[in-house]
Design an enzyme around this catalytic site. Sequence first.
Site, PDB file in Angstrom:
ATOM      1  CD  GLU A  79      15.650  91.689  15.938  1.00 46.80           C
ATOM      2  OE1 GLU A  79      14.444  91.870  16.182  1.00 46.80           O
ATOM      3  OE2 GLU A  79      16.149  90.553  15.789  1.00 46.80           O
ATOM      4  CB  CYS A 138      21.097  91.736  20.499  1.00 50.10           C
ATOM      5  SG  CYS A 138      22.665  90.936  20.075  1.00 50.10           S
ATOM      6  CG  HIS A 162      19.761  89.568  16.080  1.00 50.12           C
ATOM      7  ND1 HIS A 162      18.682  89.863  16.879  1.00 50.12           N
ATOM      8  CD2 HIS A 162      20.789  89.285  16.940  1.00 50.12           C
ATOM      9  CE1 HIS A 162      19.039  89.770  18.159  1.00 50.12           C
ATOM     10  NE2 HIS A 162      20.302  89.409  18.222  1.00 50.12           N
TER      11      HIS A 162
HETATM   12  N1  PCA Z   1      24.195  88.254  20.294  1.00 48.42           N
HETATM   13  C1  PCA Z   1      23.579  88.269  21.600  1.00 48.42           C
HETATM   14  C2  PCA Z   1      24.405  89.215  22.435  1.00 48.42           C
HETATM   15  C3  PCA Z   1      25.667  89.437  21.659  1.00 48.42           C
HETATM   16  C4  PCA Z   1      25.399  88.873  20.322  1.00 48.42           C
HETATM   17  O1  PCA Z   1      26.158  88.964  19.344  1.00 48.42           O
HETATM   18  C5  PCA Z   1      22.092  88.606  21.538  1.00 48.42           C
HETATM   19  O2  PCA Z   1      21.431  88.253  20.545  1.00 48.42           O
HETATM   20  O3  PCA Z   1      21.549  89.219  22.454  1.00 48.42           O
END
Ligand code: PCA
Length: 203
Positions: A79, A138, A162
């Site tokens: 990201e 996140c 991610h």
């Molecule tokens: N994924 C979520 C919040 C915690 C996680 O592991 C997200 O993509 O925001």
Amino acid sequence: MTSVLITAFEPYDRWRANSSWLAMIKLTQDLPARPAVTTRLYPVDFGAVQDKLAEDLAANYDFALHLGQAPGSTRIQLESLAINVGGSSHQSPEEFRAIVAEGPVAYRSPLPLADWALRLREAQIPAEISYHAGTYLCNATMYYSCYVTERLGLKTKAAFIHLPLDVTQTAAVAHDMAALPADISAEALRLILAEIAGDTPGV
Ligand code: PCA
């Protein structure tokens, strides 16, 4: 030695595990000698994450890699951006609010994420740079990490990664759902740590 904070998340919503934590467990089973890695597990709670980030980042790491799971994603997403908008998965977008009322509209990771994505793909690991981390925790984690780093004048360079779900998480799901084994996600993290270990800290 170059220092790196790696954070992962606890399970949330319908998930009984979180692929970020599963990958972190695999990573720590075969951790490279350098850089020096510190790991943290965060609850999926906006307030708790803000408190824990403020506490952990005060150690002024060279790098911070924040991990989370992205259900449905077919590849690892590095990201690049975090926007100043946040809301829980149970809220409608109309209820979303600024993460930091007086904060800038977005932060951009200073790390060479496009190069990392190419490096991972060379190693046959599905990965790409992404320009939208969503509006849930996140995104807020990366936003708040950059905000704290800026406010405290820290040297830490942060990125959010991610990860797809692990195969153990999708095995019980009735419909088709993308997954990547946590072993492969952990290998991706090792490759990124190798890139970081070759980087000049604090630059
Ligand atoms: N994924 C979520 C919040 C915690 C996680 O592991 C997200 O993509 O925001």
